[in-house]
Design an enzyme around this catalytic site. Structure first.
Site, PDB file in Angstrom:
ATOM      1  N   ASN A 103       0.924  -1.248  -0.138  1.00 48.87           N
ATOM      2  CA  ASN A 103      -0.039   0.050   0.090  1.00 48.87           C
ATOM      3  C   ASN A 103       0.999   1.354  -0.004  1.00 48.87           C
ATOM      4  O   ASN A 103       1.983   1.163   0.479  1.00 48.87           O
ATOM      5  CB  ASN A 103      -0.794   0.083   1.381  1.00 48.87           C
ATOM      6  N   HIS A 105       1.004   5.188   1.369  1.00 53.37           N
ATOM      7  CA  HIS A 105       0.068   5.976   2.370  1.00 53.37           C
ATOM      8  C   HIS A 105       0.841   7.350   2.482  1.00 53.37           C
ATOM      9  O   HIS A 105       1.983   7.639   2.517  1.00 53.37           O
ATOM     10  CB  HIS A 105       0.115   5.289   3.874  1.00 53.37           C
TER      11      HIS A 105
HETATM   12  C1  GRF Z   1      -2.894   8.656  -2.403  1.00 49.36           C
HETATM   13  O1  GRF Z   1      -2.367   9.951  -1.747  1.00 49.36           O
HETATM   14  C2  GRF Z   1      -2.298   7.385  -1.747  1.00 49.36           C
HETATM   15  O2  GRF Z   1      -0.970   7.790  -0.810  1.00 49.36           O
HETATM   16  C3  GRF Z   1      -3.591   7.177  -0.716  1.00 49.36           C
HETATM   17  O3  GRF Z   1      -4.634   7.574  -1.547  1.00 49.36           O
HETATM   18  C4  GRF Z   1      -4.446   8.503  -2.519  1.00 49.36           C
HETATM   19  C5  GRF Z   1      -4.672   7.836  -3.893  1.00 49.36           C
HETATM   20  O4  GRF Z   1      -4.440   8.909  -5.034  1.00 49.36           O
HETATM   21  N1  GRF Z   1      -3.713   5.849  -0.316  1.00 49.36           N
HETATM   22  P1  GRF Z   1      -4.590   8.450  -6.569  1.00 49.36           P
HETATM   23  O5  GRF Z   1      -5.825   7.548  -6.579  1.00 49.36           O
HETATM   24  O6  GRF Z   1      -3.326   7.531  -6.734  1.00 49.36           O
HETATM   25  O7  GRF Z   1      -4.449   9.705  -7.488  1.00 49.36           O
END
Ligand code: GRF
Length: 212
Positions: A103, A105
């Site tokens: 994941n 984050h």
């Molecule tokens: C990102 O900030 C990621 O870190 C978090 O959710 C957001 C997703 O953004 N888990 P995207 O859909 O990849 O533009």
């Protein structure tokens, strides 16, 4: 060549970064829990198979996760990559993909697990913020860390400007982490720690605000 499945819920900018990174793997599918996720269109433009599995069609989290696992397993991926997948996964789902589920984050974990990370960072007045790629465990946003990127927090930052700065780094570190995984250069060892056989490249110090 390794196979990955990417799970999304909305925008898909990390998905796009992964698809454009020329990774040493085949993206077997992009799965979304929302039919209106913009990332689905990004996947289609790259010729990647997509699937939608709405959590609203299931009576509870366990039933959704069981169906999600069945869908994921249909593609027989080596790794499952969460890229903005906004569902908390059950311990059963996470355990099924132990060491194969990662994941990204938007904070320097273990600081700021959960949501609204940029707003909380600004409220606390921290000077360095960032993002983390980690293996997923049942402990939400606390899995073993593969790579982090730090950015300065500026005095006139808004959650939006800070988020944009962090997102730029997300798009750099996530492809790197997935590349290491697919090359078997990083893995989760039996003790649940991140192990690596690649030569460590030291990053440089980030001092924020900068020195005179
Ligand atoms: C990102 O900030 C990621 O870190 C978090 O959710 C957001 C997703 O953004 N888990 P995207 O859909 O990849 O533009």
């Amino acid at each position: 060549m390794k196979k990955i499945v990417i799970l999304i819920s909305s925008r898909g900018s990390n998905l796009q970064a992964l698809l454009e990174a020329n990774l040493p793997c085949r993206v077997a599918a992009v799965i979304s829990n929302r039919a209106d996720a913009q990332g689905l269109e990004i996947a289609r433009k790259h010729g990647i198979q997509t699937a939608v599995l709405s959590h609203k069609d299931f009576s509870d989290r366990a039933a959704f996760d069981a169906a999600l696992a069945a869908t994921v397993d249909g593609y027989a991926p080596d790794f499952v990559v969460l890229a903005g997948f906004m569902r908390i996964l059950t311990a059963e789902f996470v355990g099924r993909y132990a060491g194969r589920l990662v994941n990204i984050h938007p904070s320097l974990l273990p600081a700021y697990p959960g949501i609204d990370t940029h707003q909380r960072a600004l409220q606390d007045g921290i000077k360095i913020h960032g993002c983390t790629v980690h293996f997923v465990t049942a402990d939400l946003d606390h899995g073993p860390i593969i790579i982090q990127a730090a950015v300065p927090v500026l005095c006139d930052d808004t959650p939006q400007s800070l988020s944009a700065r962090v997102l730029c780094e997300e798009h750099r570190v996530y492809p790197q982490a997935v590349r290491w995984l697919c090359r078997n250069q990083v893995w989760l060892d039996k003790a649940g720690r991140v192990a690596s056989d690649r030569l460590e490249q030291p990053g440089s110090a980030l001092i924020s605000p900068g020195l005179e």
